[in-house]
Design a protein around this motif. Structure first.
Motif, PDB file in Angstrom:
ATOM      1  N   SER A 207       0.847  -1.100   0.127  1.00  0.00           N
ATOM      2  CA  SER A 207      -0.046  -0.011   0.145  1.00  0.00           C
ATOM      3  C   SER A 207       1.057   1.092   0.022  1.00  0.00           C
ATOM      4  CB  SER A 207      -1.011  -0.098   1.227  1.00  0.00           C
ATOM      5  OG  SER A 207      -1.791  -0.958   1.190  1.00  0.00           O
ATOM      6  N   ASP A 213      -8.096   2.243  -3.946  1.00  0.00           N
ATOM      7  CA  ASP A 213      -9.176   1.150  -4.610  1.00  0.00           C
ATOM      8  C   ASP A 213      -9.576   0.309  -3.692  1.00  0.00           C
ATOM      9  OD1 ASP A 213      -6.569   0.084  -4.473  1.00  0.00           O
ATOM     10  OD2 ASP A 213      -6.729  -0.864  -6.417  1.00  0.00           O
ATOM     11  N   LYS A 261       0.507  -1.438  -6.768  1.00  0.00           N
ATOM     12  CA  LYS A 261      -0.506  -2.193  -7.726  1.00  0.00           C
ATOM     13  C   LYS A 261      -0.803  -0.874  -8.805  1.00  0.00           C
ATOM     14  CE  LYS A 261      -4.945  -2.556  -8.754  1.00  0.00           C
ATOM     15  NZ  LYS A 261      -5.963  -1.507  -9.232  1.00  0.00           N
ATOM     16  N   SER A 262      -0.815  -1.683 -10.110  1.00  0.00           N
ATOM     17  CA  SER A 262      -1.519  -0.955 -11.146  1.00  0.00           C
ATOM     18  C   SER A 262      -1.904  -1.921 -12.214  1.00  0.00           C
ATOM     19  CB  SER A 262      -0.751   0.406 -11.849  1.00  0.00           C
ATOM     20  OG  SER A 262      -1.521   1.070 -12.639  1.00  0.00           O
TER      21      SER A 262
HETATM   22  P1  A2P Z   1      -4.520   1.830 -11.155  1.00  0.00           P
HETATM   23  O1  A2P Z   1      -4.530   0.224 -10.997  1.00  0.00           O
HETATM   24  O2  A2P Z   1      -5.872   1.973 -11.957  1.00  0.00           O
HETATM   25  O3  A2P Z   1      -3.316   2.142 -11.518  1.00  0.00           O
HETATM   26  P2  A2P Z   1      -1.550   0.720  -3.772  1.00  0.00           P
HETATM   27  O4  A2P Z   1      -0.514   0.218  -4.614  1.00  0.00           O
HETATM   28  O5  A2P Z   1      -1.045   1.609  -2.654  1.00  0.00           O
HETATM   29  O6  A2P Z   1      -2.526  -0.322  -3.237  1.00  0.00           O
HETATM   30  O7  A2P Z   1      -2.429   1.640  -4.602  1.00  0.00           O
HETATM   31  C1  A2P Z   1      -3.009   1.255  -5.784  1.00  0.00           C
HETATM   32  C2  A2P Z   1      -3.834   2.296  -6.217  1.00  0.00           C
HETATM   33  O8  A2P Z   1      -3.126   3.534  -6.853  1.00  0.00           O
HETATM   34  C3  A2P Z   1      -4.924   1.801  -7.543  1.00  0.00           C
HETATM   35  O9  A2P Z   1      -6.163   2.681  -7.378  1.00  0.00           O
HETATM   36  C4  A2P Z   1      -3.977   2.247  -8.545  1.00  0.00           C
HETATM   37  O10 A2P Z   1      -4.876   2.422  -9.686  1.00  0.00           O
HETATM   38  C5  A2P Z   1      -3.580   3.689  -8.081  1.00  0.00           C
HETATM   39  N1  A2P Z   1      -2.267   3.918  -8.783  1.00  0.00           N
HETATM   40  C6  A2P Z   1      -1.201   3.138  -9.148  1.00  0.00           C
HETATM   41  N2  A2P Z   1      -0.151   3.721  -9.665  1.00  0.00           N
HETATM   42  C7  A2P Z   1      -0.500   5.096  -9.522  1.00  0.00           C
HETATM   43  C8  A2P Z   1       0.235   6.144 -10.256  1.00  0.00           C
HETATM   44  N3  A2P Z   1       1.265   6.374 -10.646  1.00  0.00           N
HETATM   45  N4  A2P Z   1      -0.401   7.500  -9.559  1.00  0.00           N
HETATM   46  C9  A2P Z   1      -1.515   7.412  -9.156  1.00  0.00           C
HETATM   47  N5  A2P Z   1      -2.434   6.414  -9.044  1.00  0.00           N
HETATM   48  C10 A2P Z   1      -1.649   5.257  -9.049  1.00  0.00           C
END
Ligand code: A2P
Length: 317
Positions: A207, A213, A261-262
């Motif tokens: 995270s 999300d 995560k993306s």
């Molecule tokens: P998405 O999968 O559409 O890119 P975490 O890694 O803390 O769990 O966060 C994941 C969330 O952050 C997802 O909603 C993801 O959406 C979004 N996210 C991933 N990379 C980026 C980025 N470079 N900028 C903004 N939001 C991001």
């Protein structure tokens, strides 16, 4: 890509792809795209419900000669319903079948919380087992047996405090290689990081972007948005980068691994590129000043009146 040294000299790519909350319908393309971009570290877990699609993506990428198995670092996690010693191997074998792999690079105990076998999420007190009934040291010996069989190269923990890691270090034959915890500028985990540095345990940050999300049922109404923090935004402007890239660069510059995560191709690329951003000590100090011990993932779903676990007991704080 920078790498982190495990105690035995194996090297873990510092930035990996997180797959929690990546739906089965979208994770296949995300993994294929990530491998094309250059990601070599993929973080999975049985409970994410998407390991079959990830396995298909890995198999197809290898068949297309985009990557070889030996270049990849694949992590997965043992779910809470398989903590008894004899349940660990079958759970790992299922994950290996789903991922279409012969071995994992890293297998983690997902939470220091145990359920009855077959329980995905607990609904009543009967669904839980206490850590007196199934001590983490018992689970650990099941994990060690999987290393002996070469089903996994490294074992470790997730969501474990220094106190719980110490228990495993004292009781186990094989040392935990990695502890994976929530970590970002608002939750810097300084005490745990000092402990892990001393004991040569690699820390991985989950995270790192605040997991926006997540299921809204478990999100606080006033949850802070790290992408809007003034210090982060200013550093992003100074590096011609995005705020998310600064959050990830901070984790890598600090000597931890990080698994954003993306499922979006542009953001996958941006996140990968963030690992190369150098932050100087003044910039790192500015970010260090943001710590406020704020958890997005509180563990509250495993505590409460129907549970023998408390939030304080899960985190040992
Ligand atoms: P998405 O999968 O559409 O890119 P975490 O890694 O803390 O769990 O966060 C994941 C969330 O952050 C997802 O909603 C993801 O959406 C979004 N996210 C991933 N990379 C980026 C980025 N470079 N900028 C903004 N939001 C991001």
């Amino acid at each position: 890509m920078r790498t982190l040294n495990c105690a035995n000299g194996d090297r873990l790519p510092a930035l990996g792809l997180g797959t929690w909350k990546s739906d089965p319908g979208e994770v296949y393309q995300a993994v294929r795209e990530a491998i094309r971009i250059g990601y070599r570290h993929i973080d999975c877990a049985a409970i994410y419900g998407n390991e079959k699609e990830i396995g298909q993506a890995l198999a197809d990428a290898m068949r297309a000669s985009e990557v070889q198995r030996s270049e990849l670092w694949i992590t997965s996690k043992l779910w809470n319903d398989s903590h008894k010693k004899e349940q660990v191997r079958p759970a790992l074998v299922n994950t290996l079948a789903d991922l279409q792999l012969d071995y994992l690079d890293l297998y983690l105990i997902h939470w220091p919380v145990a359920f009855r076998n077959g329980v995905s999420f607990p609904h009543s007190r009967d669904d839980f087992l206490t850590l007196d009934e199934v001590p983490l040291t018992e689970t650990w010996s099941g994990m060690e047996a999987c290393v002996d069989e070469h089903l996994v190269r490294h074992i470790g923990t997730s969501n474990c405090s220094a106190r719980k890691l110490q228990l495993l270090l004292e009781a186990g034959r094989i040392r935990p290689s990695v502890d994976q915890v929530e970590m970002h500028p608002l939750l810097q985990q300084g005490k745990l990081k000092r402990y892990c540095d001393r004991e040569h345990v690699v820390l991985t940050a989950y995270s790192p972007l605040g997991s926006r999300d997540r299921n809204p049922a478990f999100r606080a109404k006033d949850e802070p948005d790290m992408l809007e923090i003034e210090v982060i935004r200013k550093l992003a402007a100074a590096h011609a980068a995005t705020p998310a890239q600064i959050l990830l660069a901070w984790a890598v510059n600090r000597g931890t691994s990080v698994i954003p995560k993306s499922v979006n191709p542009q953001r996958l690329q941006l996140n990968f590129d963030a690992a190369a951003i150098e932050l100087n000590s003044t910039e790192m100090n500015l970010i260090d000043g943001l710590d406020r011990h704020y958890r997005y993932v509180t563990g509250s779903f495993f505590a409460g009146k129907n549970s023998p676990y408390t939030i304080g007991g899960i985190w040992d704080e």
